[in-house]
Design a protein around this motif. Structure first.
Motif, PDB file in Angstrom:
ATOM      1  N   ASP A   1     116.548  72.479 -50.814  1.00 50.93           N
ATOM      2  CA  ASP A   1     115.137  71.775 -50.768  1.00 50.93           C
ATOM      3  C   ASP A   1     114.389  71.707 -50.122  1.00 50.93           C
ATOM      4  OD1 ASP A   1     116.801  70.051 -53.180  1.00 50.93           O
ATOM      5  OD2 ASP A   1     118.380  69.051 -51.407  1.00 50.93           O
ATOM      6  N   GLY A   2     113.192  72.725 -50.467  1.00 49.81           N
ATOM      7  CA  GLY A   2     111.950  73.346 -50.031  1.00 49.81           C
ATOM      8  C   GLY A   2     111.226  72.104 -49.667  1.00 49.81           C
ATOM      9  N   LEU A   3     110.889  70.579 -50.646  1.00 50.88           N
ATOM     10  CA  LEU A   3     109.632  69.983 -49.896  1.00 50.88           C
ATOM     11  C   LEU A   3     109.690  69.539 -49.075  1.00 50.88           C
ATOM     12  CD1 LEU A   3     108.333  69.063 -53.623  1.00 50.88           C
ATOM     13  CD2 LEU A   3     107.326  70.676 -52.199  1.00 50.88           C
ATOM     14  N   SER A   4     109.269  68.379 -47.903  1.00 52.24           N
ATOM     15  CA  SER A   4     109.486  68.133 -46.697  1.00 52.24           C
ATOM     16  C   SER A   4     110.726  66.812 -47.122  1.00 52.24           C
ATOM     17  CB  SER A   4     108.518  67.640 -45.694  1.00 52.24           C
ATOM     18  OG  SER A   4     107.480  67.832 -46.162  1.00 52.24           O
ATOM     19  N   ALA A   5     110.214  66.014 -48.160  1.00 55.10           N
ATOM     20  CA  ALA A   5     110.081  65.017 -48.958  1.00 55.10           C
ATOM     21  C   ALA A   5     111.477  64.884 -49.444  1.00 55.10           C
ATOM     22  CB  ALA A   5     109.560  64.547 -49.752  1.00 55.10           C
ATOM     23  N   GLU A   6     111.846  66.218 -49.855  1.00 56.59           N
ATOM     24  CA  GLU A   6     112.771  66.263 -50.972  1.00 56.59           C
ATOM     25  C   GLU A   6     113.808  66.495 -48.594  1.00 56.59           C
ATOM     26  OE1 GLU A   6     112.315  69.914 -52.878  1.00 56.59           O
ATOM     27  OE2 GLU A   6     112.488  68.387 -54.268  1.00 56.59           O
ATOM     28  N   ARG A   7     113.638  66.747 -47.802  1.00 57.32           N
ATOM     29  CA  ARG A   7     114.577  66.493 -47.424  1.00 57.32           C
ATOM     30  C   ARG A   7     114.972  65.503 -46.396  1.00 57.32           C
ATOM     31  NH1 ARG A   7     114.659  73.027 -46.004  1.00 57.32           N
ATOM     32  NH2 ARG A   7     114.582  73.146 -43.578  1.00 57.32           N
TER      33      ARG A   7
ATOM     34  N   THR B   1     116.663  66.438 -54.610  1.00 55.89           N
ATOM     35  CA  THR B   1     115.922  67.424 -55.466  1.00 55.89           C
ATOM     36  C   THR B   1     114.887  66.653 -56.104  1.00 55.89           C
ATOM     37  OG1 THR B   1     117.443  69.089 -55.592  1.00 55.89           O
ATOM     38  CG2 THR B   1     115.768  69.493 -56.312  1.00 55.89           C
ATOM     39  N   ILE B   2     113.730  66.886 -55.610  1.00 58.02           N
ATOM     40  CA  ILE B   2     112.279  65.745 -56.683  1.00 58.02           C
ATOM     41  C   ILE B   2     112.057  67.270 -57.709  1.00 58.02           C
ATOM     42  CG2 ILE B   2     109.918  65.222 -56.298  1.00 58.02           C
ATOM     43  CD1 ILE B   2     111.011  64.091 -53.859  1.00 58.02           C
ATOM     44  N   ASP B   3     111.989  68.167 -57.800  1.00 56.94           N
ATOM     45  CA  ASP B   3     110.907  69.153 -58.104  1.00 56.94           C
ATOM     46  C   ASP B   3     111.983  70.233 -59.011  1.00 56.94           C
ATOM     47  OD1 ASP B   3     108.668  70.053 -60.134  1.00 56.94           O
ATOM     48  OD2 ASP B   3     107.374  69.769 -58.034  1.00 56.94           O
ATOM     49  N   VAL B   4     111.430  71.346 -60.148  1.00 55.57           N
ATOM     50  CA  VAL B   4     112.111  72.165 -60.366  1.00 55.57           C
ATOM     51  C   VAL B   4     111.707  73.489 -59.193  1.00 55.57           C
ATOM     52  CG1 VAL B   4     112.314  73.814 -61.681  1.00 55.57           C
ATOM     53  CG2 VAL B   4     111.566  71.636 -62.291  1.00 55.57           C
ATOM     54  N   ALA B   5     112.996  73.937 -58.852  1.00 58.67           N
ATOM     55  CA  ALA B   5     113.088  74.799 -57.761  1.00 58.67           C
ATOM     56  C   ALA B   5     113.152  76.008 -58.539  1.00 58.67           C
ATOM     57  CB  ALA B   5     113.957  74.698 -56.791  1.00 58.67           C
TER      58      ALA B   5
ATOM     59  N   ARG C   1     112.026  65.273 -66.131  1.00 59.59           N
ATOM     60  CA  ARG C   1     110.583  65.621 -66.761  1.00 59.59           C
ATOM     61  C   ARG C   1     110.662  66.726 -66.224  1.00 59.59           C
ATOM     62  NH1 ARG C   1     104.764  64.201 -64.781  1.00 59.59           N
ATOM     63  NH2 ARG C   1     105.104  64.985 -62.551  1.00 59.59           N
ATOM     64  N   ASN C   2     111.263  66.559 -64.764  1.00 59.44           N
ATOM     65  CA  ASN C   2     111.242  68.092 -64.354  1.00 59.44           C
ATOM     66  C   ASN C   2     112.295  68.544 -65.052  1.00 59.44           C
ATOM     67  OD1 ASN C   2     108.990  67.063 -62.793  1.00 59.44           O
ATOM     68  ND2 ASN C   2     109.920  66.620 -61.225  1.00 59.44           N
TER      69      ASN C   2
END
Lengths: 579, 300
Positions: A116-122, A127-131, A155-156
């Motif tokens: 989980d790389g985005l700070s909002a995710e951490r 998980t928000i976006d596809v990684a 959608r992601n």
């Protein structure tokens, strides 16, 4: 003075791809000509074409992981990376530190924090976006699309699934089949994935109960018939504890199937068999470095092409034969689906970006309308009559939503009437395009059967969808040009300067204007000859010769062709231009 | 479908992306950082447009602190391939005396890389810039799109990225907006080295181990590439067998002790490596979301 490197901490990153054994590449063919040197206008190195890139054992599998919030998706991926030695020491240090700061697993390492790389995710622990994650074992390289579970980010998930060959669907052993499981399964099925692994996770929290595993398996099998998966396996795992991820777990002696990683390494995912299809090449780029070379570049999305094959260019209908096929390393005898090629043709027919070159005998839908299922991805609702840009293959065309035939409930899989679609809803629609589009049902071709819709004003990607049926075919110019035309007709095409454009399509007025201008030019030549006191008898002869021969000079010097092949994309509008 | 190997599939995908970008851009450019990823990207671009040349120039943002060998290599490659090379340096930064020693890595990177890049893109009005970044490099890069839209101010909005299903890239943009395009998105460090080996792609010799003048500073092995780097009390220059896993500004790039003098050696070494390649990058090592922040501000 502050040293640039005093504020040193341990590096903090999640570079997760390496460290394991690479995809079966032993130190073979390091020789061979430096391909860069062969760029001086020389077209081909026929020998170079046969050079294999890697030993053929190395394969690639793209898969997605999907599950509900808290099903442990990120943990599972972190576990796979960890177990395949794809996590470096510096990343492990960062993970330990992050676990203390954000972790949700107490003393144990929180593998979710690896991905989980985005700070909002951490911060939110989701998980928000596809990684995209990468690892490899001795047999295979893997690309994981880690997709969000929350409905808000459907959608992601669909985006990740569209590129995958296999899906891992996570089920929490305590909760069983949830409506989210049904939703994820439906989207997986919508984008045509046939191979699925149902990973029943958190087995440690149900005391590794075989009865519970079987119960969930039966529950999932009940929904299978509507989904069209052809290859489904069930694996009891605990991502957190590592059961049945790499090695068979002593906690589940009753399970004798493959572990998750064993399955991933051996599965031959069932996908569309592009090889069996007729040849299809959506043209991305017209390659015209000089007057002697006019190639059409793109990636083959179906079948096979070889020198000498008869082709037809759609939607124009121009026919020709393949003169040469060029792969990344030079000319080849043939090329197949998946390869990025450039082909040249024996005739100068009109082909530009967005067109599709297909086998001459292949029935392909060229139509202004088609029906399909789409996932709406914008905040505002989709309503009938909405105007958008549809992109299929490399073609973009303005289109209107001509009907909305219903919305599909992604939990019950039932269709209900709908006047509008809101974000993350799936609907059955008909689209009518301004110009004919080349499309195929998604079941026949994954590339020419998939589309996105773009808002012409905001330029957002507002929907993704798959073609179900292609509407009334457009009349394709039945008899082609150059190939079927007589010698005299070809000469006439040359004289008229239309050979390069494919004779038939030029408008009659334009042709008449051209002939009138040439007559006027010849009269001028005659008049000048008269002024310079040429014999009276020779004047009309001179004028006539000028009239007949001058156009061929234009052909000889290439002045009859358009200098630039790249057509302006009619869908491109300036800001506020609105279509 | 023909069985394509992992690298053949990656190669085909990258060529597809490069062609798609070139076809939909008005004024494309390829960011050329001289490193191994740039070398592979450039090689793929040459393949994508054969027998023609790539329809775009190369752009190098020169901080004036790159290794000298990098600059030599850059000029030689551009000449060999017959490509246009644009070199841009932030002259304001030079005048202000920004340098990695006095200003610190963060300010140096902001001014001489991020700002300089924006200046160059604005100056030449490039609307599509290829970059060699890979998703496996860093956590926030893992969520980067292949076609990444930037505002007219070059900002990246991580929460508002366009979905990229299948390979249907939406390349439409408004005036002033631009794209960063990453053809190597799905490559890993290993893939890059394997490909360099198989395709015989020239790379800067700094990637191979050799005896080099090294100063140990704050735990990193920094190569003294010229006299601008002064010794601090207690420091000395040692000759060590080292190589670099990534290349950047020499005062900010840590070397690793190594005897890997050939591609085979490098690939062998990578298999047993236990640290990630970006560990040598001093600029990444601030806060956890460091790269994410830098990207929002317009870093590549």
């Amino acid at each position: 003075m502050t040293s640039p490197i005093t504020a040193r901490r341990l590096p903090d990153e999640a570079d997760l791809a390496q460290g394991s054994i690479p995809a079966a590449l032993e130190d073979e063919t390091f020789a061979g000509p430096a391909p860069d040197s062969a760029t001086d206008g020389e077209v081909i190195d026929p020998q170079g074409a046969m050079k294999p890139l890697v030993s053929p054992a190395a394969s690639l599998l793209r898969f997605i992981t999907c599950g509900s919030v808290d099903d442990g998706k990120s943990t599972l991926i972190g576990r796979l990376l960890f177990e395949t030695n794809s996590v470096f020491d510096d990343q492990m240090e960062a993970l330990k530190r992050d676990t203390k700061k954000f972790g949700t697993t107490g003393e144990d390492l929180d593998f979710a924090l690896l991905v989980d790389g985005l700070s909002a995710e951490r911060e939110q622990g989701i998980t928000i976006d596809v990684a995209y994650r990468y690892f490899s074992t001795g047999n295979r390289a893997f690309i994981i699309a880690d997709t969000p579970g929350h409905e808000q980010y459907t959608r992601n998930m669909a985006t990740g699934a569209s590129q995958a060959e296999l899906a891992i669907i996570l089920v929490d052993a305590r909760k069983g089949i949830l409506s989210q499981t049904r939703r994820h399964s439906f989207i997986t099925s919508l984008v045509g994935i046939k191979s699925v692994i149902v990973a029943i996770n958190k087995m440690d929290l149900v005391d590794y109960s075989e009865a519970r595993f079987e119960e969930i398996k039966r529950g999932y099998q009940a929904i299978l018939p509507t989904l069209g998966f052809t290859d489904v396996t069930f694996v009891p795992v605990s991502a957190k504890a590592g059961d049945n991820i790499v090695a068979p777990s002593p906690n589940t002696p009753w399970y004798r199937g493959e572990t998750l990683l064993e399955r991933l390494e051996t599965v031959e995912p069932e996908t569309f068999d592009a090889g069996a299809e007729p040849f299809r090449l959506p043209v991305q780029w017209v390659n015209r470095p000089n007057l002697d070379f006019r190639g059409f570049s793109g990636s083959i999305v179906g079948g096979k092409v070889a020198r000498g094959d008869a082709i037809v260019a759609l939607p124009s209908g121009g026919r020709s034969r393949v003169k040469g096929v060029f792969g990344p390393d030079g000319e080849v005898a043939s090329a197949e689906a998946g390869e990025a090629v450039t082909i040249t043709l024996t005739d100068e027919i009109d082909v530009s970006r967005g067109d599709v070159i297909t086998a001459a005998n292949a029935p392909t839908g060229v139509s202004r309308s088609f029906s399909g299922d789409l996932l709406w991805m914008a905040n505002r609702p989709l309503i009938k009559g909405g105007r958008m840009i549809v992109k299929i293959g490399s073609a973009q065309t303005p289109a209107t939503l001509s009907s909305l035939d219903g919305a599909i409930d992604i939990h019950s899989y039932e269709t209900r009437p709908a006047d509008a679609l809101t974000m993350n809803e799936i609907g059955r629609v008909k689209l009518t395009a301004e110009r004919p589009v080349v499309a195929l049902p998604y079941g026949e071709n994954r590339d020419l059967g998939a589309f996105i819709l773009i808002d012409p004003v905001s330029n957002e990607t507002v929907a993704l969808g798959v073609v179900r049926t292609v509407g009334e075919p457009e009349a394709v110019a039945p008899e082609g040009h150059a190939e079927n035309r007589s010698g005299l007709a070809r000469l006439a095409d040359l004289w008229l300067g239309e050979a390069a454009r494919g004779g038939a399509e030029h408008r009659a007025e334009h042709r008449q204007a051209k002939i009138r201008a040439r007559i006027a030019g010849s009269v001028l030549v005659g008049f000048l000859a008269l002024i310079f006191q040429m014999p009276l008898l020779l004047v009309p002869v001179l004028a006539l010769l000028d009239f007949l021969l001058r156009p061929f000079l234009a052909v000889a010097f290439g002045a009859d062709r358009l200098p630039e092949e790249r057509k302006l994309d009619p869908t491109v509008v300036d800001e506020g231009g609105g279509i | 479908m023909k069985h394509m190997t992992h690298l053949q599939r990656l190669e085909a995908e990258s060529i597809f992306i490069i062609r798609e970008a070139a076809a939909s851009a008005e004024n494309p450019v390829m960011l050329y950082s001289i490193g191994k990823d740039s070398a592979v990207m450039l090689h793929l671009a040459m393949k994508a447009f054969k027998p023609g040349k790539p329809p775009f120039p190369l752009l190098h943002v020169d901080t004036t602190w790159k290794f000298r060998e990098m600059i030599e290599f850059r000029d030689r490659r551009a000449k060999e391939l017959g490509l246009d090379l644009i070199v841009h340096t932030n002259q304001e930064g030079v005048r202000a005396g920004i340098n990695p020693f006095a200003s610190g890595s963060r300010v140096h990177t902001d001014v001489m890389k991020t700002e300089a890049l924006k200046q160059a893109l604005d100056k030449y009005k490039f609307d599509m810039a290829f970059g060699g970044a890979r998703r496996d490099e860093e956590k926030s890069r893992a969520k980067e799109r292949v076609f990444s839209l930037r505002t007219p101010e070059h900002r990246w909005d991580a929460k508002n990225q366009r979905p990229e299903p299948w390979r249907l890239f939406n390349t439409r943009k408004k005036k002033g907006e631009s794209f960063r395009v990453f053809p190597l998105s799905n490559w890993t460090e290993q893939d890059v080295w394997h490909y360099i080996a198989i395709e015989n792609i020239p790379v800067v010799p700094l990637y191979f181990a050799a005896p080099r003048p090294i100063i140990r500073r704050d735990g990193a092995l920094i190569m003294k590439d010229d006299d601008r780097m002064e010794l601090k009390p207690g420091e000395s220059v040692e000759t060590m067998m080292v190589r670099f896993r990534t290349l950047g500004c020499y005062p900010l790039t840590g070397a690793v002790e190594s005897s890997a003098a050939s591609l085979d050696d490098i690939i062998g070494e990578m298999r047993s490596s236990r640290v990630s390649e970006r560990q040598g990058r001093v600029i990444d090592q601030d806060s956890g979301a460091s790269m994410e922040e830098k990207k929002q501000e317009g870093y590549f």
